[in-house]
Each structure stands twice: as structure tokens, then as C-alpha cells.
Design a protein around this motif. Structure first.
Motif, short mmCIF file in Angstrom:
data_model
loop_
_atom_site.label_atom_id
_atom_site.label_comp_id
_atom_site.label_asym_id
_atom_site.label_seq_id
_atom_site.Cartn_x
_atom_site.Cartn_y
_atom_site.Cartn_z
N ALA A 165 0.76 -1.22 0.03
CA ALA A 165 -0.02 0.18 -0.11
C ALA A 165 0.59 1.21 0.09
N ILE A 166 1.92 1.17 0.69
CA ILE A 166 2.86 2.30 0.93
C ILE A 166 3.52 2.73 -0.45
N ALA A 167 3.93 1.45 -1.23
CA ALA A 167 4.59 1.61 -2.48
C ALA A 167 3.73 2.23 -3.45
N ASN A 168 2.49 1.79 -3.38
CA ASN A 168 1.51 2.17 -4.37
C ASN A 168 1.02 3.78 -4.13
N LEU A 169 1.10 4.09 -2.84
CA LEU A 169 0.92 5.56 -2.69
C LEU A 169 2.15 6.39 -3.19
N CYS A 170 3.26 6.02 -2.87
CA CYS A 170 4.31 6.62 -3.56
C CYS A 170 4.50 6.67 -4.86
N VAL A 171 4.05 5.76 -5.74
CA VAL A 171 4.04 5.69 -7.08
C VAL A 171 2.85 6.66 -7.73
N ASP A 172 1.80 6.60 -6.87
CA ASP A 172 0.72 7.58 -7.30
C ASP A 172 1.20 9.15 -7.15
N ILE A 173 1.74 9.44 -6.30
CA ILE A 173 2.50 10.65 -5.86
C ILE A 173 3.31 11.18 -6.87
N ALA A 174 4.25 10.10 -7.06
CA ALA A 174 5.21 10.31 -8.10
C ALA A 174 4.84 10.42 -9.52
N TYR A 175 3.48 9.83 -9.99
CA TYR A 175 2.82 9.78 -11.06
C TYR A 175 2.41 11.31 -11.24
N ALA A 176 1.95 11.91 -10.11
CA ALA A 176 1.20 13.29 -10.30
C ALA A 176 2.39 14.51 -10.47
N TYR A 177 3.58 13.86 -9.88
CA TYR A 177 4.66 14.98 -10.34
C TYR A 177 5.30 14.83 -11.81
N VAL A 178 5.26 13.67 -12.12
CA VAL A 178 5.76 13.37 -13.55
C VAL A 178 4.95 13.76 -14.67
N ASP A 179 3.52 13.45 -14.42
CA ASP A 179 2.84 13.78 -15.59
C ASP A 179 1.86 14.99 -15.22
N PRO A 180 2.27 16.15 -15.83
CA PRO A 180 1.45 17.54 -15.69
C PRO A 180 -0.06 17.47 -15.90
N ARG A 181 -0.61 16.31 -16.67
CA ARG A 181 -1.98 16.28 -16.86
C ARG A 181 -2.88 15.86 -15.59
N VAL A 182 -1.90 15.04 -14.86
CA VAL A 182 -2.59 14.50 -13.54
C VAL A 182 -2.56 15.59 -12.27
N ARG A 183 -3.41 15.74 -11.65
CA ARG A 183 -3.49 16.81 -10.44
C ARG A 183 -4.00 16.42 -9.28
N PHE A 184 -3.73 16.61 -8.37
CA PHE A 184 -4.64 16.19 -7.05
C PHE A 184 -5.90 17.10 -7.01
N ALA A 185 -6.98 16.48 -6.76
CA ALA A 185 -8.35 17.21 -6.87
C ALA A 185 -8.93 17.17 -5.25
#
Length: 73
Positions: free
Chosen positions: A53-73
Motif C-alpha cells: 500500500a505504501i509503495a502504491n501511494l508513493c507511485v501515485d504521488i510520483a506519477y502526479a509530479y511526472v505527468d502534468p495532466r494529473v493533478r490532485f483534486a
């Protein structure tokens, strides 16, 4: 892909540690299964689920920084 592959790495540790007689959480889990020590098996399961679960959370957060189309809402 790292978040999804972490489960495979943890599963591989059970096999590797058992075959090569290495001390670790994989061998501890296998020994606990053969001894019917259910609290230890539950502990190893929760431990593995926590890190997945922690690894998946880190991947999701990193994905938001790498791809500018994905933003936290």
C-alpha cells in the motif's frame, strides 16, 4: 510499474529464502505456516500489505509530479 511489481518481489522472497535457507521474513512466514502459527502468518500478511500500500501511494504521488495532466483534486 514498480508499485505493482513489489508484490512479486515479496512473493519471490518466500521462495528464495526457503530454497537457499536464508533468514528473513519469507522463511519466517513459511516456517509459521508449517507450524500452524496463525498470528505470525497474519502479522507477515499485514506487514506485506502495508508495504504494498505504501509503495502504491508513493507511485501515485510520483506519477502526479511526472505527468502534468494529473493533478490532485
Amino acid at each position: 510499474m514498480f508499485g505493482l511489481d513489489l508484490a512479486g518481489v515479496l512473493a519471490g522472497s518466500f521462495i528464495t529464502e526457503t530454497i537457499f535457507n536464508l533468514p528473513g521474513i519469507g522463511q519466517y512466514a513459511v516456517t509459521s505456516i508449517f507450524r500452524n502459527d496463525f498470528p505470525s502468518v497474519m502479522g507477515v500478511t499485514i506487514f506485506g500489505a502495508f508495504f504494498i500500500a505504501i509503495a502504491n501511494l508513493c507511485v501515485d504521488i510520483a506519477y502526479a509530479y511526472v505527468d502534468p495532466r494529473v493533478r490532485f483534486a
